[in-house]
Design a protein around this motif. Structure first.
Motif, short mmCIF file in Angstrom:
data_model
loop_
_atom_site.label_atom_id
_atom_site.label_comp_id
_atom_site.label_asym_id
_atom_site.label_seq_id
_atom_site.Cartn_x
_atom_site.Cartn_y
_atom_site.Cartn_z
N LEU A 400 0.79 -1.15 0.05
CA LEU A 400 -0.05 0.02 -0.21
C LEU A 400 0.94 1.35 -0.07
O LEU A 400 1.87 1.25 0.63
CB LEU A 400 -0.74 0.05 1.11
CG LEU A 400 -1.86 -1.14 1.06
CD1 LEU A 400 -2.58 -1.34 2.47
CD2 LEU A 400 -2.94 -1.14 -0.01
N GLN A 406 -2.25 4.28 9.65
CA GLN A 406 -2.67 3.03 10.30
C GLN A 406 -4.24 2.69 9.94
O GLN A 406 -4.50 1.68 9.72
CB GLN A 406 -2.15 2.86 11.52
CG GLN A 406 -2.46 1.52 12.27
CD GLN A 406 -1.63 0.49 11.49
OE1 GLN A 406 -0.65 0.56 10.81
NE2 GLN A 406 -2.21 -0.83 11.88
N VAL A 409 -4.86 1.58 6.54
CA VAL A 409 -4.50 0.42 6.12
C VAL A 409 -5.38 -0.70 6.71
O VAL A 409 -5.85 -1.81 5.97
CB VAL A 409 -3.01 -0.04 6.68
CG1 VAL A 409 -2.36 -1.45 6.45
CG2 VAL A 409 -2.05 1.01 5.96
N ARG A 413 -7.33 -3.38 4.47
CA ARG A 413 -7.29 -4.74 4.76
C ARG A 413 -8.52 -5.42 5.04
O ARG A 413 -8.83 -6.74 4.40
CB ARG A 413 -6.21 -5.11 5.68
CG ARG A 413 -4.85 -4.68 5.35
CD ARG A 413 -3.73 -5.25 6.24
NE ARG A 413 -2.49 -4.76 6.02
CZ ARG A 413 -1.80 -5.71 5.10
NH1 ARG A 413 -2.22 -6.90 4.39
NH2 ARG A 413 -0.30 -5.59 4.74
N TYR A 467 -1.53 2.11 -4.42
CA TYR A 467 -0.78 0.63 -4.17
C TYR A 467 0.38 0.18 -5.30
O TYR A 467 0.36 0.95 -6.25
CB TYR A 467 -2.02 -0.45 -4.27
CG TYR A 467 -2.68 -0.56 -5.77
CD1 TYR A 467 -2.01 -1.58 -6.52
CD2 TYR A 467 -3.66 -0.10 -5.94
CE1 TYR A 467 -2.51 -1.84 -7.79
CE2 TYR A 467 -4.25 0.01 -7.22
CZ TYR A 467 -3.80 -0.97 -8.04
OH TYR A 467 -4.29 -1.00 -9.40
#
Length: 676
Positions: A400, A406, A409, A413, A467
């Motif tokens: 990524l 954070q 992400v 995910r 990405y």
């Protein structure tokens, strides 16, 4: 039967049902789809027309005789008394009567309460204690004069209307016989939709609605027009999700009741959906705070202990204006109640935002007549998949980009994991499969981030999600369709007299303004359009022209103020209302038009000019530069006075531009036109 239905019947015999049967019976009986299909699965699991017709009649008869309609409750109670034994289909909830130390059942439609129920059922099916579940109940009747205050109704057996067991291997093996698109179509037919009627992006949005049912602690938001079926999946399709209608709730009900020491909805359901987000209110002051804590970590503290739960949170609601209007005047989270509407920390916990405006309003032809899985089979499959995780599925092929923090992400995910569970439950997928899912996941999280940037400003400047391919190291960026991407300030040389500036508009939001100047032969007249009735904007343009008339010779002796007419049009590109900070950019545009020289490519001129010719520095430099970047600017011209504010700009953002400083309006003209 179409080919897909034949294939489905071949590999999942007895697990499928023809969805038009559900529809036909559903219209006459007000029972949830999973109750109906449980019965249809028992009596109509065949492709023989006669067998199906017979099964449908059986189901209708069972519903007619055993399903309790609220208006016929007395008749059913009488039957139980007269016959002595009777089977009913009803929603049963259970409470513990601590004074008598017994569990007591309450029947929703039958309207009776205080019926003793064996603790065995309560241990087996905990959901009886929270909101209740639909069951098939065999009841008998015994009246004892001696036993005061005891209900004469007894439960001799209770079967929840859910599949008793599920063989996951059957699904994993069966999945191999279907292509990706076929499997997606099967899933959509299983929730009653006809996939051939939808565009590809709509199919993905309908799939995304199911992610909270397969992924633990997933926070989803869908806002859009009315009638697009936003709450359908959570109310009708899964017996494991609960729809909180109306929005008002308490911490005790949702999280933990300290008096009875019982966990609330988040501990008993896989998914808690809030219908009509505009009405969400907590009777407790700390409700939203506890909700934020739970959404971030899956745990919350009540009293002396910390509790964990895995329920996903879904927020659905209506957007009453068009998305364009909302984006110009406010942000896409506006329908949320005031207590949440400007709380960036709350919205930052959203893992995905489904654009409800891309889903068409539901019409009869959007509902399928073909075969799909029995709803209960799907919901049990989804429930089992919650125990697995594919959040590392992307690591094999991609990394990524560095603009994701954070929380971003984690959100991406989780979305990838949820979609992989739905589409590739057996874990067999290729690089292209994951790329498709990853792009979709990034767009939905970026939509959240774009709105956070509107509400919270510079704290959320890093919205350019990307990405990186592990093999080629190529970096791919994703954009959000409704934001329009960075195409406002185009590449290449513009026209003389055409210039962009960025400033704060009347609505309080920062936007891009395009100034277009035309110079024709005339007598020195000046006309301005596009300003409407905004007095301050008109004054700033007048200031520019007065300064131009008095000082144009300092720029070039070839500029004539008496033999030319100047026409100026100002366009408020973002629709944020006019601004009073146009004078300096308008002066540069007038000089550019008069000299017939275009400004440099992808340039934004910042700063303003007072009546006396003093340069005014840029307010909120970091936010203004962020809008410049989002709009496609590569060069920025700044007043020298703004140099002191540079430390307030994140270095990553500052590095995106070629920045020049000017000290006087004339200096600004030379630098904008690239004349040294």
């Amino acid at each position: 039967m179409d080919e897909l239905s034949k294939k489905l019947n071949k590999y999942f015999a007895g697990r499928v049902v023809r969805k038009d049967l559900t529809k036909k019976i559903k219209e006459g009986a007000n029972v949830p789809v999973y109750v109906l299909e449980y019965l249809l699965g028992m009596y109509c699991a065949t492709d023989d027309e006669e067998g199906i017709a017979e099964g449908v009649e059986t189901v209708k008869r069972i519903l007619a005789e055993n399903y309790v309609r609220p208006d016929e409750a007395e008749k059913v109670k009488s039957k139980i008394r007269e016959i002595g034994k009777y089977t009913v289909i009803d929603k049963v909830g259970v409470k513990l009567n601590e004074k008598k130390d017994v569990y007591e059942a309450e029947f929703s439609n039958l309207g009776i309460k205080g019926v003793a129920i064996s603790p065995t059922y309560v241990k087996q099916y905990e959901k009886l204690l929270c909101g209740g579940i639909w069951c098939i109940i065999k009841m008998d009747y015994y009246y004892d004069e001696e036993a005061k205050g005891v209900s004469p109704f007894n439960i001799s057996s209770l079967t929840p209307i859910q599949m008793p067991n599920l063989d996951m291997e059957e699904i994993f093996n069966g999945r191999k016989y279907f292509a990706k698109d076929e499997w997606i179509d099967i899933l959509l037919r299983s929730i009653g939709m006809e996939p051939t009627r939808f565009e590809k992006n709509v199919k993905w949005h309908l799939l995304a609605r199911m992610i909270p049912l397969v992924e633990n602690n997933y926070n989803l938001c869908e806002l859009g027009p009315r009638g697009t079926g936003k709450s359908h999946v959570y109310k009708e399709i899964s017996p494991n999700s609960i729809l909180v209608s109306g929005g008002q709730t308490t911490v005790a009900n949702l999280f933990y009741n300290m008096a009875s020491r019982q966990i609330g909805l988040v501990g008993l359901w896989d998914c808690v959906a809030f219908d009509e987000v505009a009405g969400i209110t907590f009777k407790d002051k700390d409700g939203i705070q506890i909700m934020k804590d739970y959404m971030a970590s899956g745990s919350f503290a009540r009293g002396k202990e910390e509790k964990n739960a895995s329920a996903s949170m879904v927020f659905v609601g209506n957007i009453n204006q068009s998305v364009d209007v909302l984006l110009k005047t406010s942000h896409l989270f506006e329908p949320f109640p005031e207590a949440m509407a400007n709380d960036t920390a709350f919205f930052d916990r959203m893992h995905y935002y489904i654009p409800g405006w891309e889903i068409p309003k539901m019409r009869p032809e959007f509902f399928t007549d073909e075969y799909g899985f029995i709803t209960d089979y799907v919901s049990e499959f989804m429930r089992e998949m919650r125990k697995r995780s594919f959040s590392d599925a992307l690591d094999k092929f991609f990394k990524l980009g560095n603009n994701l923090n954070q929380r971003d992400v984690i959100a991406v995910r989780k979305t990838v994991s949820g979609l992989v569970k739905l589409i590739y439950p057996n874990g067999e997928f290729t690089r292209d499969d994951i790329e498709e899912i990853l792009r979709y996941a990034l767009v939905g999280r970026r939509r959240v981030k774009e709105q956070l940037k509107k509400i919270g400003g510079m704290e959320f400047y890093d919205v350019h999600f990307s990405y990186i391919d592990n093999e080629t190291m190529n970096e791919e960026f994703v954009s959000v369709p409704e934001q329009g991407g960075g195409k406002i300030i185009p590449e290449g040389m513009g026209k003389p007299g055409h210039l962009y500036t960025v400033a704060r508009g009347k609505s309080g939001m920062i936007g891009v303004y395009k100034i277009e100047t035309q110079v024709i032969s005339g007598t020195g007249k000046f006309e301005r359009t596009g300003l409407g009735s905004d007095r301050e904007a008109k004054e700033s343009i007048e200031t520019a022209f007065r300064y131009f008339r008095a000082n144009s010779k300092n720029v070039s002796g070839s500029i004539s103020v008496t033999t030319k007419d100047y026409l100026m049009h100002v366009q408020d590109i973002h629709g944020v209302g006019m601004t009073s900070e146009l004078a300096l950019a308008a002066f540069v545009a007038l000089c550019s038009g008069a000299l017939g020289k275009p400004p440099q490519s992808q340039l934004v001129v910042l700063g303003s000019l007072s009546i006396g010719g003093t340069i005014i520095k840029v307010e909120e430099l970091a936010n203004v530069l962020q809008v410049c970047f989002d709009s496609g600017a590569k060069r920025v011209l700044l007043p020298m006075a703004s140099a002191v504010d540079i430390p307030t700009v994140p270095p990553e953002l500052f590095a995106k531009f070629q920045i020049s400083f000017y000290q006087s309006p004339e200096d600004a003209v030379f630098k904008a036109l690239g004349v040294e």
